[in-house]
Scaffold this motif. Sequence first.
Motif, PDB file in Angstrom:
ATOM      1  N   LYS A 108      -0.369 -16.215 -46.841  1.00 21.54           N
ATOM      2  CA  LYS A 108      -1.034 -16.653 -45.615  1.00 21.54           C
ATOM      3  C   LYS A 108      -2.016 -15.594 -45.137  1.00 21.54           C
ATOM      4  CE  LYS A 108       2.607 -19.645 -43.839  1.00 21.54           C
ATOM      5  NZ  LYS A 108       3.584 -19.839 -42.743  1.00 21.54           N
ATOM      6  N   LYS A 136      -6.155 -16.001 -44.804  1.00 20.25           N
ATOM      7  CA  LYS A 136      -6.923 -15.721 -43.583  1.00 20.25           C
ATOM      8  C   LYS A 136      -8.059 -14.775 -43.885  1.00 20.25           C
ATOM      9  CE  LYS A 136      -3.057 -16.376 -40.428  1.00 20.25           C
ATOM     10  NZ  LYS A 136      -2.091 -15.706 -39.546  1.00 20.25           N
ATOM     11  N   THR A 164     -12.053 -15.852 -43.547  1.00 16.36           N
ATOM     12  CA  THR A 164     -12.933 -15.091 -42.670  1.00 16.36           C
ATOM     13  C   THR A 164     -14.164 -14.605 -43.425  1.00 16.36           C
ATOM     14  OG1 THR A 164     -11.031 -14.356 -41.391  1.00 16.36           O
ATOM     15  CG2 THR A 164     -13.046 -13.097 -41.114  1.00 16.36           C
TER      16      THR A 164
END
Length: 89
Positions: free
Chosen positions: A77, A81, A85
Amino acid sequence: MLILDDWGLMKLSAENRRDLLEVLEDRHGRRSTIATSQLPIEEWHGVIGDATLADAILDRLVHNAYKINLRGESMRKQQAKLTATKTSE
């Protein structure tokens, strides 16, 4: 070294139980075995199935083992992320 990665994702069949016990019996006290799992050790007995074989397997796998319980968010996870980004910028 034997690594059992993602241990306990599926219940073991009778053949799987016998094979695993045989492998662990041959290695017990002589070779290193690492098991990674998202399943708590308390639930491993149920995943193995047959109570007698589960006792024998877990005795060889967990007895005298070093147990490391990790806490926190999944690294997958966190990596997702970071990737999201970077690509959205």
